[in-house]
Every structure is written in C-alpha cells, then in structure tokens.
Design a protein around this motif. Structure first.
Motif, short mmCIF file in Angstrom:
data_model
loop_
_atom_site.label_atom_id
_atom_site.label_comp_id
_atom_site.label_asym_id
_atom_site.label_seq_id
_atom_site.Cartn_x
_atom_site.Cartn_y
_atom_site.Cartn_z
N ARG A 66 33.85 92.04 -2.88
CA ARG A 66 33.58 93.07 -1.86
C ARG A 66 32.42 92.58 -1.00
O ARG A 66 31.30 92.44 -1.49
CB ARG A 66 33.22 94.40 -2.52
CG ARG A 66 33.06 95.56 -1.55
CD ARG A 66 32.78 96.86 -2.30
NE ARG A 66 32.79 98.00 -1.40
CZ ARG A 66 32.56 99.26 -1.78
NH1 ARG A 66 32.30 99.52 -3.06
NH2 ARG A 66 32.60 100.26 -0.91
N GLU A 75 26.44 103.50 -1.55
CA GLU A 75 27.46 104.21 -2.33
C GLU A 75 26.91 104.66 -3.68
O GLU A 75 26.29 103.88 -4.40
CB GLU A 75 28.65 103.26 -2.54
CG GLU A 75 29.93 103.90 -2.99
CD GLU A 75 31.05 102.87 -2.95
OE1 GLU A 75 32.02 103.09 -2.21
OE2 GLU A 75 30.94 101.85 -3.65
N ARG A 112 39.30 106.05 -5.93
CA ARG A 112 37.95 106.53 -5.63
C ARG A 112 37.69 107.80 -6.44
O ARG A 112 38.42 108.77 -6.34
CB ARG A 112 37.76 106.80 -4.14
CG ARG A 112 36.35 107.32 -3.82
CD ARG A 112 36.05 107.29 -2.36
NE ARG A 112 35.96 105.94 -1.82
CZ ARG A 112 34.89 105.14 -1.99
NH1 ARG A 112 33.86 105.55 -2.71
NH2 ARG A 112 34.87 103.95 -1.44
N ARG A 126 42.17 110.11 -4.75
CA ARG A 126 42.36 109.18 -3.64
C ARG A 126 42.67 107.79 -4.19
O ARG A 126 41.90 107.24 -4.97
CB ARG A 126 41.14 109.10 -2.74
CG ARG A 126 41.38 108.21 -1.52
CD ARG A 126 40.15 108.02 -0.67
NE ARG A 126 40.41 107.08 0.40
CZ ARG A 126 39.45 106.54 1.17
NH1 ARG A 126 38.19 106.86 0.97
NH2 ARG A 126 39.75 105.69 2.13
N ILE A 128 43.01 104.06 -2.95
CA ILE A 128 42.64 103.24 -1.80
C ILE A 128 43.62 102.09 -1.60
O ILE A 128 44.00 101.77 -0.48
CB ILE A 128 41.22 102.70 -1.97
CG1 ILE A 128 40.23 103.86 -2.15
CG2 ILE A 128 40.81 101.85 -0.78
CD1 ILE A 128 38.83 103.41 -2.50
N SER A 129 44.03 101.47 -2.70
CA SER A 129 44.96 100.33 -2.64
C SER A 129 45.90 100.38 -3.83
O SER A 129 45.51 100.82 -4.91
CB SER A 129 44.19 99.00 -2.65
OG SER A 129 43.29 98.92 -1.56
N TYR A 145 38.18 93.10 -0.87
CA TYR A 145 38.18 94.54 -0.75
C TYR A 145 37.14 94.99 0.27
O TYR A 145 35.95 94.67 0.15
CB TYR A 145 37.87 95.19 -2.10
CG TYR A 145 37.58 96.67 -2.00
CD1 TYR A 145 38.61 97.58 -1.81
CD2 TYR A 145 36.29 97.16 -2.08
CE1 TYR A 145 38.36 98.94 -1.70
CE2 TYR A 145 36.01 98.51 -1.98
CZ TYR A 145 37.05 99.40 -1.79
OH TYR A 145 36.79 100.74 -1.69
N SER A 146 37.59 95.73 1.29
CA SER A 146 36.67 96.30 2.26
C SER A 146 37.35 97.45 2.97
O SER A 146 38.45 97.29 3.50
CB SER A 146 36.23 95.25 3.29
OG SER A 146 35.41 95.86 4.29
N GLU A 147 36.69 98.61 2.97
CA GLU A 147 37.21 99.77 3.68
C GLU A 147 36.76 99.79 5.14
O GLU A 147 37.21 100.64 5.91
CB GLU A 147 36.75 101.05 2.99
CG GLU A 147 37.30 101.22 1.58
CD GLU A 147 36.87 102.53 0.95
OE1 GLU A 147 37.11 103.59 1.57
OE2 GLU A 147 36.30 102.49 -0.16
N GLY A 166 46.10 98.97 1.86
CA GLY A 166 44.88 99.73 2.06
C GLY A 166 43.69 98.85 2.40
O GLY A 166 43.64 98.24 3.47
N ALA A 167 42.76 98.73 1.45
CA ALA A 167 41.53 97.98 1.69
C ALA A 167 41.47 96.68 0.89
O ALA A 167 40.48 95.96 0.97
CB ALA A 167 40.33 98.84 1.35
#
Length: 222
Positions: A66, A75, A112, A126, A128-129, A145-147, A166-167
């Motif tokens: 990440r 976070e 998440r 949720r 995410i991926s 991984y990055s949103e 997704g991310a």
C-alpha cells in the motif's frame, strides 16, 4: 465521533454478531485486530527486500503493498485482507507484505471494518476488492492497493490491462518497484500459505473427508 454514538455502534455490532452466531452465519470481524490503524500504530519494519529462502521451484510469491498517502496515514482502522476466506492481516499505509504460497487459485477479498465488524455470510459493510489470482510456481506477483490513485500502468512496460478489482490490482514488477522502495515491511506477513482444497474444491474435499470417516483407504486406488 461522539462517545454516545460510538457506544450505540458498539452495542449494535454486538447485537448483529449475536444474532448471526445464533443463525449459524459466518461472521467476518477484526475486533482487536483492525484497531489501531496507521494513525495510532504505523509500520516501522525493515525497508523493502524480497526473501531469499523461498522455494520458487515449487511455490510462488505474493507481494501486497500500500503506497504512502496522507489519508491512509490518518486511518484509525486498517482494511482486512482475506486470502481464501481467512483473514491474514490489516493492510496499513506505506507497508508491504509477502507470502510464499502453493500454486493454484487464490481468492483475495479486502473488507473495510467499522469498529471491528465487517459483516456476515449474508451481508458486508463494505467490500473494497474481490478477485481471484491464478498463481504458478516460480513467479512473483505484485499486488498494489490504493483507494486514492489508480495503478500506474505504463505502456512502455506493459500493454496489458491491469488485473484486479476496486482498489487492488496486479501490476508488473517494474512499476511496483517504484512504490515499494519507500514502504516498510509489516511482520504480520512473511508466512507460508497452503492450497485450501476445502475452499476451492469443496466437493472433492468433502468426498475425501467422507472416505476418511468411513475408514477406507482413500489414498490407495485398489
């Protein structure tokens, strides 16, 4: 977050977990694992380097990372990374993780949490991926991984579209290397993962288990 609201969320989470448990649902949760995230507990491990003792003739290597961002560094709860429906770690800002794995398909899901609760068999707070990677012995696979930012695909390096959801995306080593040099190793990884027949081939697994329970020699064909 106001204390009263936090208490309500915690109470609701406990109620949901209790109901799900009574109904025999699979519960996805990271209580005590997702907190703290990078804001309270940043990763301070060694700089990026690949392990030298991996049996690449028989196995493959997964590197998940990440990249650094201000948002991710603040976070409180880190997203949970599941490999073959098993929570392996919470992915933190500016961190990299690696796993030696047996060849075959790997189902990767990132969830998440909210105060440690992520969902049950019937719902998810949720996701995410969610995608599957088919691994071959002798190869190293880099997952970014990055949103916030898309995968840095460079046509000079690869004409192929990135694989992922997704991310989380599978990208070439040349591109991953640009980010990885600044990341730190999180010691929640660095493990060997076996192929889970009960997850990827449930019918075959149940058949073998039934044969074992019957006392038959399932490993001898005659």
């Amino acid at each position: 977050m106001p204390i009263s609201l936090a208490k309500r969320i915690i109470f609701l989470s406990l109620v949901i977990l209790s109901v799900a448990n009574l109904q025999g649902c699979r519960i996805y949760q990271s209580l005590g694992k997702s907190i703290p995230g990078s804001w309270l507990h940043p990763v301070n491990g060694p700089e990026y380097s690949l392990p030298e003792d991996v049996d690449m003739e028989r196995n493959a290597l997964i590197v998940i990372y990440r990249p650094n961002s201000q948002w991710a560094s603040e976070e409180i709860e880190s997203p949970s990374v599941y490999i073959d429906d098993i929570r392996e770690f919470g992915i933190k800002n500016n961190a990299h993780y690696w796993f030696e794995v047996e060849p075959g398909k790997r189902h990767i899901v990132i969830r998440r949490p909210l105060l440690g609760l992520e969902g049950t068999s019937h719902f998810s707070l949720r996701i995410i991926s969610d995608f599957t990677v088919n691994l071959q012995a002798g190869n190293t696979y880099f997952l970014r991984y990055s949103e916030l930012t898309p995968p840095p695909m460079d046509k000079a390096v690869s004409e192929e579209e990135p694989v992922g959801d997704g991310a989380l995306f599978l990208i070439p080593e040349e591109l991953a290397y640009r980010d990885l040099l600044t990341t730190k190793f999180d010691d929640h990884s660095g493990r060997f993962l076996t192929y889970k027949m009960e997850y990827h081939e449930p019918e075959k697994y149940e058949e073998l288990q039934a044969q074992k329970d019957d006392g038959s020699r399932w490993y001898w064909p005659f």
